[in-house]
Design an enzyme around this catalytic site. Structure first.
Site, PDB file in Angstrom:
ATOM      1  N   HIS A   1       0.842  -1.188   0.000  1.00 32.79           N
ATOM      2  CA  HIS A   1       0.000   0.000   0.000  1.00 32.79           C
ATOM      3  C   HIS A   1       0.883   1.246   0.000  1.00 32.79           C
ATOM      4  O   HIS A   1       2.047   1.209   0.416  1.00 32.79           O
ATOM      5  CB  HIS A   1      -0.925   0.000   1.203  1.00 32.79           C
ATOM      6  CG  HIS A   1      -2.005  -1.026   1.113  1.00 32.79           C
ATOM      7  ND1 HIS A   1      -3.023  -1.109   2.024  1.00 32.79           N
ATOM      8  CD2 HIS A   1      -2.232  -2.006   0.200  1.00 32.79           C
ATOM      9  CE1 HIS A   1      -3.831  -2.097   1.685  1.00 32.79           C
ATOM     10  NE2 HIS A   1      -3.365  -2.663   0.589  1.00 32.79           N
TER      11      HIS A   1
ATOM     12  N   GLU B   1       0.850   3.861   1.899  1.00 30.31           N
ATOM     13  CA  GLU B   1       1.306   4.233   3.230  1.00 30.31           C
ATOM     14  C   GLU B   1       2.514   3.399   3.644  1.00 30.31           C
ATOM     15  O   GLU B   1       3.490   3.915   4.190  1.00 30.31           O
ATOM     16  CB  GLU B   1       0.200   4.033   4.272  1.00 30.31           C
ATOM     17  CG  GLU B   1      -1.092   4.745   3.959  1.00 30.31           C
ATOM     18  CD  GLU B   1      -2.095   3.859   3.222  1.00 30.31           C
ATOM     19  OE1 GLU B   1      -1.772   3.359   2.124  1.00 30.31           O
ATOM     20  OE2 GLU B   1      -3.199   3.677   3.740  1.00 30.31           O
TER      21      GLU B   1
ATOM     22  N   CYS C   1      -5.907   1.220   5.722  1.00 32.24           N
ATOM     23  CA  CYS C   1      -6.461  -0.069   6.155  1.00 32.24           C
ATOM     24  C   CYS C   1      -5.895  -0.411   7.540  1.00 32.24           C
ATOM     25  O   CYS C   1      -5.054   0.325   8.078  1.00 32.24           O
ATOM     26  CB  CYS C   1      -6.101  -1.167   5.149  1.00 32.24           C
ATOM     27  SG  CYS C   1      -4.338  -1.606   5.154  1.00 32.24           S
TER      28      CYS C   1
ATOM     29  N   CYS D   1      -1.920  -0.942   7.502  1.00 35.24           N
ATOM     30  CA  CYS D   1      -1.187   0.322   7.387  1.00 35.24           C
ATOM     31  C   CYS D   1      -1.353   1.166   8.642  1.00 35.24           C
ATOM     32  O   CYS D   1      -0.423   1.866   9.051  1.00 35.24           O
ATOM     33  CB  CYS D   1      -1.640   1.094   6.146  1.00 35.24           C
ATOM     34  SG  CYS D   1      -1.085   0.304   4.609  1.00 35.24           S
TER      35      CYS D   1
END
Length: 179
Positions: free
Chosen positions: A80, A82, A108, A111
């Site tokens: 992801h 992040e 999410c 993260c």
């Protein structure tokens, strides 16, 4: 609960202007992603300086194909935005302690755990991810989480998500649909 726009003083308006600019930059940065389903961008900012960036994609050295063939889902090893920004700053001489993370989509759960452990104190995002458990965890950890919504050419603070209940998300969705 009703969602309403916040009345801001001059300092808060200046912060909203900065937040809006950085969030716009995350949208441009997301265009670097090879993912077809969703392109997400992230910037890590400390003392008005970008200390790291990231977008969703495969790890270094892997082919830049995020989705599985014939299936509408990401490969399990796709990182992801992040996570890319946080791991990138970890490899540098910078510290994410006290930084703000700007991201196109709310984090999410996985993260959010990284955000907490990285010492990030503030998260600003533009749209909700399909699950809200990451935002719930950030709120529980005392991290300031701000949802900015783009309306026309400018951003508005839709919610400071200190209320992480399911009714909060329904109210935000209802508010956004009415505008």
């Amino acid at each position: 609960m009703q969602i309403k726009l916040l009345i801001m003083d001059a300092r808060e308006k200046k912060q909203l202007l900065l937040d809006s600019r950085y969030l716009r930059m995350t949208q441009i940065w997301a265009e670097n992603s090879y993912c077809r389903r969703r392109q997400v961008g992230a910037l890590l900012v400390k003392d008005k300086m970008i200390i790291s960036d990231g977008y969703n994609g495969t790890p270094a050295g892997f082919e830049n194909v995020c989705e599985e063939d014939g299936v509408d889902r990401s490969k399990p090893y796709v990182l992801h935005a992040e996570a890319n920004a946080i791991t990138k700053v970890a490899r540098s001489n910078n510290s994410s302690e006290g930084a703000t993370l700007y991201v196109t989509t709310s984090p999410c759960m996985e993260c959010s755990k990284l955000i907490i452990q990285a010492g990030i104190k503030r998260v600003v995002f533009g749209e909700y991810y399909r699950m809200h458990d990451g935002v719930d965890l950030l709120c529980r950890a005392g991290i300031e989480v701000i949802h900015l919504w783009k309306r026309g050419d400018e951003y508005q603070v839709v919610a400071i998500t200190n209320d992480n209940s399911e009714s909060h998300y329904r109210e935000v969705e209802k508010y956004m649909a009415s505008c």
